[in-house]
Design an enzyme around this catalytic site. Structure first.
Site, PDB file in Angstrom:
ATOM      1  N   CYS A  25       0.834  -1.205   0.000  1.00  0.00           N
ATOM      2  CA  CYS A  25       0.000   0.000   0.000  1.00  0.00           C
ATOM      3  C   CYS A  25       0.867   1.253   0.000  1.00  0.00           C
ATOM      4  O   CYS A  25       1.593   1.500  -0.956  1.00  0.00           O
ATOM      5  CB  CYS A  25      -1.005  -0.035   1.143  1.00  0.00           C
ATOM      6  N   HIS A  39      -3.836  -4.343  -0.050  1.00  0.00           N
ATOM      7  CA  HIS A  39      -3.439  -4.898   1.246  1.00  0.00           C
ATOM      8  C   HIS A  39      -3.424  -6.423   1.141  1.00  0.00           C
ATOM      9  O   HIS A  39      -4.447  -7.078   1.336  1.00  0.00           O
ATOM     10  CB  HIS A  39      -4.393  -4.433   2.341  1.00  0.00           C
ATOM     11  N   GLU A  56      -2.258  -8.521   3.128  1.00  0.00           N
ATOM     12  CA  GLU A  56      -2.563  -9.125   4.429  1.00  0.00           C
ATOM     13  C   GLU A  56      -4.058  -9.154   4.728  1.00  0.00           C
ATOM     14  O   GLU A  56      -4.502  -9.832   5.649  1.00  0.00           O
ATOM     15  CB  GLU A  56      -1.802  -8.397   5.539  1.00  0.00           C
TER      16      GLU A  56
END
Length: 193
Positions: A77, A175, A177
């Site tokens: 990001c 993102h 994650e």
């Protein structure tokens, strides 16, 4: 494997740590230059505003260390944007690792771009095992235009770089994650580099 997450007081570090733990990796969160330099893999997450992040990186001396790293490096990001030359966000000079500039979205659609989008034009070992029907989670107002360094693209509504690679430096605008099985696969691919 010694994995380090760079701590510059501006990232979504806990989500990244939890995602790595699900893959069996205990990452070290640090701003210590020597620890970062000695890592096998380095992850550079980010949320927030470019100018503030660059001020913190400079204050910690990381603006000199990060560009000189030679191990596999993954920006996430804002971490991706900070790796570029310059950002339109507050006219901010960046780390100048990837020879690209960061632009504000010019669109009639809502900015920031938030939500799930598919990625396509997948290249690089980072995207191994993915397909163009896979979705990832974005939250951003600025983007990196497509270039020869683009290894995945997305549209909002114009195409932009969802991921880039330059030498040992990899980066994703989304993102990873928080992107479910697709993000997990990307993180595993990074660990496997």
């Amino acid at each position: 494997m010694n994995v380090v997450i760079i701590d510059y007081k501006g990232g979504n570090v806990q989500s990244v740590r939890f995602a790595l733990e699900r893959l069996g990796v205990q990452a070290t969160l640090t701003e210590d230059r020597e620890t970062i330099q000695q890592a096998d893999k380095v992850i550079f997450p980010g949320e927030g505003e470019a100018n503030s992040a660059m001020r913190q990186l400079t204050a910690d001396g990381l603006d000199k260390i990060i560009p000189a790293l030679t191990q596999p490096f993954l920006g996430i990001c804002l971490g991706m944007q900070l790796m570029c030359r310059h950002s339109e966000e507050n006219d901010t000079p960046m780390l100048n690792i990837i020879p690209l500039d960061v632009k504000r979205f010019v669109t009639d659609l809502k900015v920031p771009h938030m939500g799930w989008n598919n990625i396509y034009n997948l290249k690089s070992p980072l995207m191994k095992g993915l397909n163009e029907q896979d979705y990832v989670y974005f939250v951003h107002s600025y983007h990196v235009p497509q270039s020869e360094h683009t290894i995945a693209a997305a549209d909002y509504p114009q195409p932009f770089s969802a991921a880039v690679q330059y030498q040992n430096f990899y980066a994703v605008q989304f993102h990873a994650e928080k992107s479910g099985p697709t993000g997990t696969k990307i993180l595993q691919n990074f660990l496997d580099l």
